[in-house]
Design a protein around this motif. Sequence first.
Motif, short mmCIF file in Angstrom:
data_model
loop_
_atom_site.label_atom_id
_atom_site.label_comp_id
_atom_site.label_asym_id
_atom_site.label_seq_id
_atom_site.Cartn_x
_atom_site.Cartn_y
_atom_site.Cartn_z
N LEU A 46 27.48 46.48 28.03
CA LEU A 46 26.09 46.93 28.01
C LEU A 46 25.98 48.43 27.74
N SER A 47 26.93 49.19 28.23
CA SER A 47 26.92 50.62 27.97
C SER A 47 26.99 50.90 26.47
N GLU A 48 27.76 50.08 25.77
CA GLU A 48 27.91 50.25 24.33
C GLU A 48 26.78 49.61 23.53
N HIS A 49 26.30 48.44 23.96
CA HIS A 49 25.35 47.66 23.16
C HIS A 49 23.95 47.52 23.76
N GLY A 50 23.78 47.90 25.01
CA GLY A 50 22.53 47.63 25.72
C GLY A 50 21.29 48.22 25.08
N ALA A 51 21.38 49.40 24.51
CA ALA A 51 20.20 50.04 23.92
C ALA A 51 19.58 49.16 22.84
N GLY A 52 20.39 48.40 22.15
CA GLY A 52 19.89 47.51 21.12
C GLY A 52 18.99 46.41 21.66
N TYR A 53 19.04 46.19 22.95
CA TYR A 53 18.20 45.19 23.63
C TYR A 53 17.15 45.87 24.50
N GLY A 54 17.18 47.20 24.53
CA GLY A 54 16.29 47.95 25.41
C GLY A 54 16.82 48.04 26.83
N LEU A 55 18.09 47.73 27.03
CA LEU A 55 18.69 47.75 28.37
C LEU A 55 19.47 49.05 28.55
N CYS A 56 19.04 49.82 29.55
CA CYS A 56 19.61 51.15 29.74
C CYS A 56 20.09 51.35 31.17
N GLN A 57 21.24 52.02 31.28
CA GLN A 57 21.69 52.50 32.58
C GLN A 57 20.80 53.68 32.91
N ILE A 58 20.25 53.70 34.11
CA ILE A 58 19.27 54.71 34.48
C ILE A 58 19.88 55.84 35.31
N TYR A 59 20.86 55.49 36.16
CA TYR A 59 21.44 56.47 37.08
C TYR A 59 22.92 56.66 36.80
N ARG A 60 23.34 57.91 36.67
CA ARG A 60 24.74 58.20 36.39
C ARG A 60 25.65 57.69 37.50
N GLU B 28 25.24 55.04 39.31
CA GLU B 28 25.16 53.58 39.47
C GLU B 28 25.38 52.90 38.11
N PRO B 29 26.64 52.77 37.69
CA PRO B 29 26.90 52.19 36.37
C PRO B 29 26.50 50.72 36.27
N TRP B 30 26.17 50.10 37.37
CA TRP B 30 25.78 48.69 37.39
C TRP B 30 24.27 48.50 37.23
N HIS B 31 23.46 49.53 37.43
CA HIS B 31 22.00 49.44 37.49
C HIS B 31 21.40 49.61 36.09
N TYR B 32 20.71 48.56 35.62
CA TYR B 32 20.07 48.58 34.31
C TYR B 32 18.59 48.26 34.43
N GLU B 33 17.82 48.90 33.57
CA GLU B 33 16.39 48.65 33.48
C GLU B 33 16.00 48.52 32.01
N LEU B 34 14.85 47.92 31.78
CA LEU B 34 14.36 47.73 30.42
C LEU B 34 13.62 48.98 29.96
N ARG B 35 14.03 49.49 28.82
CA ARG B 35 13.35 50.58 28.14
C ARG B 35 13.18 50.14 26.69
N PRO B 36 12.07 49.44 26.37
CA PRO B 36 11.90 48.88 25.02
C PRO B 36 12.05 49.91 23.91
N GLU B 37 11.65 51.14 24.15
CA GLU B 37 11.76 52.18 23.13
C GLU B 37 13.22 52.50 22.79
N ALA B 38 14.15 52.10 23.66
CA ALA B 38 15.58 52.37 23.41
C ALA B 38 16.08 51.63 22.18
N VAL B 39 15.44 50.52 21.84
CA VAL B 39 15.85 49.77 20.65
C VAL B 39 15.74 50.68 19.42
N ARG B 40 14.72 51.50 19.40
CA ARG B 40 14.47 52.41 18.28
C ARG B 40 15.10 53.79 18.51
N ASP B 41 14.95 54.32 19.73
CA ASP B 41 15.30 55.71 20.00
C ASP B 41 16.59 55.91 20.79
#
Length: 164
Positions: free
Chosen positions: A118-132, A134-147
């Motif tokens: 997910l760290s490598e591919h998650g942005a393509g789905y809008g899935l982002c690690q939010i806290y440095r 907590e490498p396990w904690h992911y949230e949806l950031r739809p804009e990450a697909v583009r940005d």
Amino acid sequence: MSSTERARTAARRAFGKADGAVPAPVTVFDEVPAVANLDPGLLGALRRAAADAADDGVELFVNGGWRSRQYQERLLREAVSKYGSEQEAARWVSTPDRSAHVSGNAVDIWPPAARAWLSEHGAGYGLCQIYRNEPWHYELRPEAVRDGCPPMYADPSHDPRTRQ
């Protein structure tokens, strides 16, 4: 297993599945409250990512997702006891009113290979690690697909959404 994960495991034993406890990791396709009660956008992104990760030989499991307010409160009390203060506990656990887990907007991913994928591919789905921290904690950031994913906060205590 980290001390944080041990504390969560102990709390899971005290609470049931209806509260969002996950006694053992489950897949993003399992119909347990911790998964089923996630925000539909987050859940859809997770399921798409899990299907693609499987093609790469990686399985994504959830060991924390949606949680009841009561369960989150218990995790917070345990963190205060463990870390000695509310300020230190806030680096790891949010209040029920501020927790992205209680609102169904956060998921904890396991095992480390899934987090690495997910760290490598998650942005393509809008899935982002939010806290440095907590490498396990992911949230949806739809804009990450583009940005791409936004910069991470050091820990939840630096996130304006979790401040009281």
